[in-house]
Design an enzyme around this catalytic site. Structure first.
Site, PDB file in Angstrom:
ATOM      1  N   TYR A 131       0.803  -1.212   0.000  1.00  0.00           N
ATOM      2  CA  TYR A 131       0.000   0.000   0.000  1.00  0.00           C
ATOM      3  C   TYR A 131       0.838   1.265   0.000  1.00  0.00           C
ATOM      4  CZ  TYR A 131      -4.272   2.642   0.608  1.00  0.00           C
ATOM      5  OH  TYR A 131      -5.316   3.509   0.408  1.00  0.00           O
ATOM      6  N   TRP A 133       2.873   2.946   2.037  1.00  0.00           N
ATOM      7  CA  TRP A 133       3.108   3.872   3.137  1.00  0.00           C
ATOM      8  C   TRP A 133       4.289   3.478   4.013  1.00  0.00           C
ATOM      9  CZ3 TRP A 133       1.333   8.616   3.858  1.00  0.00           C
ATOM     10  CH2 TRP A 133       0.143   9.007   3.233  1.00  0.00           C
TER      11      TRP A 133
END
Length: 817
Positions: A131, A133
Site C-alpha cells: 500500500y 506507506w
C-alpha cells in the site's frame, strides 16, 4: 497533545538528516549508534524537526520508542503449521506460534514457493500486495520494490486506487475529466489564495488539523496550520458540517452544524433546492460550463419523482433546522464561497454522492474557476492539498511493466481471496476475480486498512501461502506464513521527498538494523538471485549506487531545464536540497471558466457533467447518473438499526499515521485503560451508566471491541468516535467462525466490507452502526505489544517442500552502504 521537540540548527554536530511521511527531521543517536557497539539505545535518538518547519508534527514523538520496541521482528519466522505440513488453505493463520529460522533457509523456502505457484497456477495466482506507506524514501519504497520484483518474476495480480479516496478516483474523471480530477485532487487553490479571496468556506467533513502534517513522502515545511491562522485573522467564516467539533481547529469564525453522519448529501440537496427555488443559482454559468443541470433540477424540485428536496426534507434526514439550511444557502450565494468535501465523506456506502452533490452545488453558485471560490476536495485530508510548494517529479525506482493485466480495486481484497472466479462490476466493466494461491505483501497492513476484520481473517485463510515483509509483529505479520524482518527508515539510506514538498532530503542511515532485519531491496534481491533474475533486478548496483543513479538521472532532467542542482556528494553532505518554486495555483478551471470552448474539459461534453450520460447508461441503482440521496443499506436493510442505535465514526487518528508506530510514545499516551480511546456524548454515556475512563464494549453483528471511554460534548449525541489504527488484537476463540472480540479497540472489527457502489468499488470503512455498554469484570489483556510465541527452528521438523530453485552461487546478504 504534546508538542514535538523544538527545531534546531539544520545539521547539529553529529546529527543525521532523514524524513518521514509526517515531516523531515534529524537524528543524533546515543552512544550505541552506528559506529559504536549494539545500535542506538531505546529513547536516545535526539530527534529534532527540520529547522525550516514552522509547525513540526507531534507524530515525531512516536519514532524513539518504536525503533527497538519488543514487537520488532528480529529474525525470519515461519508459521509452525506451514513449516511442518506445507502450503495450503487453513484457519490457523493468526492462531499458531512461529518458528525462527536463518535467512538462507527463509529465502530458499520463499523462492521455492513463489516458483511452485507460478509454475503450477500461473503468475496471475500471485497477488502483489503493498500500500506504499512503509517509507518516505524514493528507493526503499516497498511498493515499488515489490512490484519491480514481481514484474520480473513473471507478473502478478495487482490492486488499483486507494482506501483513502477510492470512490473519488473513479468518479471525478467522469465529472470533470482526467485532467480536471488531477486539478481537484493535486492542484487545488492554494491556501494563500483562499486567505486573499474566500469569504465563506462550507466545509463538509471540516478541515481536520490532525491530518495536515501527513503527505506521502513527507512535508518539510508544514504551512497549513499557519494558513488556517491567517484565515482566522482575515475573518473568513467557516460553516463546519460535521458531527465532530474537532474537525475544525479552534480560532476560526465557525458555525458548527452537527449533522447526522452520512447525511451530507441530503443537506447539499436541501441547499441546492433553496438556491434553485429562490433563484440564487447562476444560470448563465450552468448553461455555459455544465451539462445535465435540468435533469438534476427536476430531481431537486420534485418533478422527477414527486419529492422536492427542500430544506424541510433535508432537515428531517440530517438533523438540522430547516431555517439554518436556508440561511446557509443564502450566505453561500452572497459570498465568495468554497464548497469543500473531505476524503472521509466518500468512504461510506454511496460515497460518490457527497462528492458529486458538492460539485453540483458549487456549480450552481457559479464560482468554479474564481480565485478562492468553487469546489475543493481534501482540504484537511492531506498535508499537500492547498499547499503551494513545487510539483516536480522526484527521483523514483522504475517498476517496469506487469506482464499480467489482472487487478482489483484495493478495497476488494477479501472478495478476491474468498470468491475466486466470481464476477463484479467496476467502472462500466464486468470483471472476474482470479484464483489467488499466494499473497506477497510488503509495505502495508491490511488489518489496519480493511473492513470487517473477522471476514478478512477468513479470507487470509484461503491462499496456500502468505508472505509478509514487516518491521513489527502487526496483525498482518501474525496472519502470515513466512515473515521476513524488514528495516525501518533509520536503518538504511534513501532519498526522501513528497508531493509539493519544498526539499529533497538525504536520508542517512542512523542506526544498525534491529536483529537480522534487511531492507526490502536486499530481501527481494536474495529471492531474485535464487529465481534466476538477480542481475536484472539489481542491475548490478548496491543501494548506495542506486541512490546515486536515481539522483543523477533526476539531476540531469532538472539541469536540462536550466535548474542548477548540486552533485550527489554535495547534496548528501548538505543533507537536503531546496527545490525550485513553481506557480502557486493551477489554471485549468480558470482557463475553462474563461472560455470553455477553447479550453474544454476532457469529458464527453467538454463541460462539468452534473448529469453524466455514460454513468446513467450503466443503469446502476447504487450510483445513478446525477447526484441523489441514497440511505446506507444498513440503516434500512434489517434489525441492526434498532439493535445498534449508535453510529460509529472510524476516522484517522491524531496520534499516528494509520497504524504506524502504534507502540510509539504519542500513541500509547493517548490510550485509555491501555486501549484505544472512544469518544461519546455524556448523554449517551449516562443512559448506559458509562463513566469517563471505563472500559467499554462496542459491538454489532460483525464483532466487538474493547475501548477506553472519553466523555465529550464535542461529538453529536448518538455518535461514537473510535479512530483507526489500534493494532488488531483478537481474543482467542474456540470457533474461528465466531465474530471476533478485539481487546485493543480496532474499529474495523465492526465496519462492513461492502463497496461504495458498483461503479467505483471503493472503501466504506468510515461508519458502522453499533451499541456500547460498560464492560464488567476483568477485561482480557492487550497482547499485541509483545511478539507472538516464537520457537527455535532447530526443534521443529520441516515439510519436504517441492520446487526448490537453484541457489545463486553467491548468496545475497544485506547491503552495507
Amino acid at each position: 497533545m504534546t508538542s514535538p521537540p523544538a527545531p534546531g540548527p539544520a545539521s547539529p554536530p553529529g546529527s543525521l538528516p532523514t524524513t518521514s511521511h509526517w515531516g523531515a527531521y534529524s537524528v543524533r543517536p546515543g552512544t550505541g549508534a552506528r559506529g559504536g557497539p549494539g545500535g542506538a539505545p531505546h529513547g536516545d535518538l535526539g530527534i529534532r524537526p527540520h529547522p525550516a518547519d514552522p509547525s513540526p508534527s507531534p507524530l515525531l514523538r512516536n519514532i524513539d520508542g518504536a525503533l527497538r520496541h519488543p514487537t520488532r521482528v528480529r529474525r525470519p519466522a515461519v508459521r509452525r503449521g506451514w513449516l511442518e505440513h506445507g502450503p495450503g488453505p487453513t484457519d490457523r493463520r493468526g492462531r499458531e506460534p512461529f518458528v525462527e529460522i536463518g535467512w538462507d533457509e527463509a529465502l530458499d523456502l520463499t523462492a521455492a514457493e513463489l516458483a511452485r505457484v507460478r509454475d503450477e497456477h500461473g503468475p496471475t495466482a500471485v497477488f502483489g500486495g503493498s500500500y506504499g506507506w512503509a517509507s518516505a524514501g524514493r528507493f526503499h519504497h516497498a511498493q515499488s520494490q515489490l512490484h519491480r520484483f514481481l514484474a520480473q518474476f513473471g507478473g502478478y495480480t495487482a490492486s488499483r486506487n486507494s482506501y483513502s479516496l477510492g470512490a473519488s478516483l473513479v468518479l471525478l474523471p467522469h465529472l470533470v475529466g482526467a485532467a480536471g480530477a488531477q486539478a481537484v485532487l493535486r492542484a487545488a487553490s492554494s491556501w494563500p489564495t483562499l486567505v486573499a479571496h474566500t469569504e465563506l468556506i462550507v466545509a463538509f467533513g471540516g478541515i481536520p488539523a490532525k491530518n495536515v502534517h501527513v503527505t506521502p513522502g513527507g512535508v518539510t515545511r508544514h504551512r497549513t496550520p499557519g494558513h488556517l491562522d491567517a484565515l482566522a485573522a482575515a475573518g473568513t467564516r467557516v460553516a463546519l458540517i460535521s458531527p465532530l467539533r474537532a474537525d475544525l481547529p479552534e480560532g476560526l469564525d465557525t458555525d458548527w452544524h452537527a449533522i447526522v453522519p452520512a447525511t451530507d448529501t441530503a443537506l447539499m440537496l436541501g441547499l441546492a433546492h433553496t438556491l434553485l427555488t429562490e433563484n440564487l443559482h447562476d444560470r448563465a454559468f450552468l448553461d455555459r460550463c455544465t451539462t445535465g443541470f435540468d435533469t438534476f433540477a427536476h430531481y431537486l424540485d420534485g418533478r422527477a419523482d414527486g419529492t422536492p428536496r427542500s430544506a424541510e426534507w433535508a432537515a428531517a434526514i440530517c438533523g438540522l433546522d430547516a431555517s439554518r439550511i436556508r440561511t446557509l444557502a443564502r450566505r453561500m450565494a452572497a459570498s465568495r464561497t468554497l464548497v469543500t468535501v473531505t476524503w472521509s465523506l466518500q468512504r461510506i456506502q454511496h460515497g460518490e454522492q457527497p462528492v458529486w452533490a458538492a460539485l453540483a452545488l458549487a456549480a450552481m453558485l457559479g464560482q468554479i474557476g474564481l480565485p478562492g471560490g468553487g469546489f475543493g476536495h481534501g482540504y484537511g485530508s492531506m498535508g499537500d492539498v492547498g499547499d503551494h510548494g513545487p510539483q516536480l517529479r522526484l527521483p523514483y525506482l522504475p517498476q517496469g511493466p506487469n506482464p499480467v493485466g489482472e487487478f482489483i480495486p484495493c478495497a476488494r481484497i477479501a472478495d478476491l481471496l474468498l470468491h475466486p472466479g466470481g464476477t463484479y462490476e467496476y467502472d462500466g466493466e464486468t470483471r472476474t476475480y482470479p484464483d489467488i494461491r499466494l499473497v506477497h505483501w510488503a509495505g502495508g497492513n491490511p488489518f489496519h486498512h480493511h473492513q470487517d476484520l473477522g471476514r478478512l481473517r477468513r479470507a487470509f485463510g484461503r491462499p496456500d501461502t502468505v508472505i509478509v515483509h514487516e518491521p513489527h509483529w502487526t496483525a498482518t505479520a501474525r496472519h502470515a506464513d513466512i515473515v521476513l524482518p524488514a528495516t525501518t527508515t533509520l536503518e538504511r539510506e534513501d532519498l526522501g521527498g513528497g508531493r509539493r514538498d519544498t526539499h529533497l532530503i538525504a536520508m542517512h542511515r542512523a542506526v544498525d538494523p534491529v536483529g537480522e532485519a534487511r531492507d526490502d531491496h536486499a530481501i527481494l534481491a536474495g529471492l531474485a538471485g535464487r529465481l534466476g533474475f538477480g542481475e536484472r533486478f539489481t542491475e548490478g548496483r548496491t543501494p548506495r549506487a542506486w541512490l546515486e543513479h536515481l539522483y543523477g538521472s533526476w539531476r540531469e532532467e532538472l539541469r536540462a531545464d536550466g535548474t542548477d542542482v548540486p552533485e550527489f556528494e554535495d547534496f548528501w553532505t548538505a543533507g537536503d536540497y531546496e527545490l525550485p518554486s513553481e506557480r502557486a495555483d493551477f489554471t485549468l478551471f480558470e482557463d475553462f471558466r474563461r472560455d470553455p470552448v477553447r479550453h474544454p474539459l476532457d469529458t464527453p461534453s467538454g463541460r462539468i457533467e452534473i448529469t453524466s450520460g455514460p454513468v446513467a447508461a450503466l443503469g446502476l441503482a447504487d450510483c445513478p447518473g446525477h447526484p441523489v440521496w441514497l440511505e446506507p443499506d444498513e440503516w434500512t436493510g434489517g434489525p441492526a438499526a434498532g439493535r445498534h442505535p449508535l453510529l460509529l465514526i472510524a476516522n484517522q487518528p491524531a496520534t499516528r499515521l494509520h497504524s504506524q508506530f502504534d507502540v510509539g510514545a504519542l500513541s500509547l499516551d493517548a490510550k485509555v485503560a491501555g486501549r484505544e480511546a472512544v469518544q461519546l456524548h455524556p448523554a449517551d454515556a449516562a443512559a448506559r451508566a458509562i463513566r469517563d475512563g471505563d472500559v467499554v464494549r462496542i459491538f454489532n453483528d460483525r464483532g466487538a471491541v474493547l475501548a477506553g471511554a472519553v466523555l465529550t460534548d464535542g461529538v453529536r449525541p448518538g455518535v461514537l468516535r473510535l479512530p483507526t489504527g489500534a493494532w488488531f488484537d483478537p481474543v482467542p476463540q474456540q470457533d474461528p467462525r465466531e465474530p471476533p472480540l478485539c481487546a485493543h479497540g480496532n474499529p474495523n472489527t465492526l465496519t462492513a466490507d461492502v463497496p461504495t457502489s458498483r461503479l467505483t468499488q471503493g472503501c466504506t470503512g468510515q461508519h458502522a452502526l453499533v451499541e456500547v455498554e460498560r464492560y464488567t469484570g476483568d477485561p482480557p489483556p492487550v497482547t499485541v505489544r509483545r511478539p507472538p510465541p516464537l520457537l527455535d527452528g532447530a526443534t521443529v521438523p520441516r515439510h519436504r517442500h517441492r520446487h526448490r530453485p537453484t541457489v545463486h552461487p553467491h548468496p545475497d546478504r544485506p547491503e552495507t552502504p
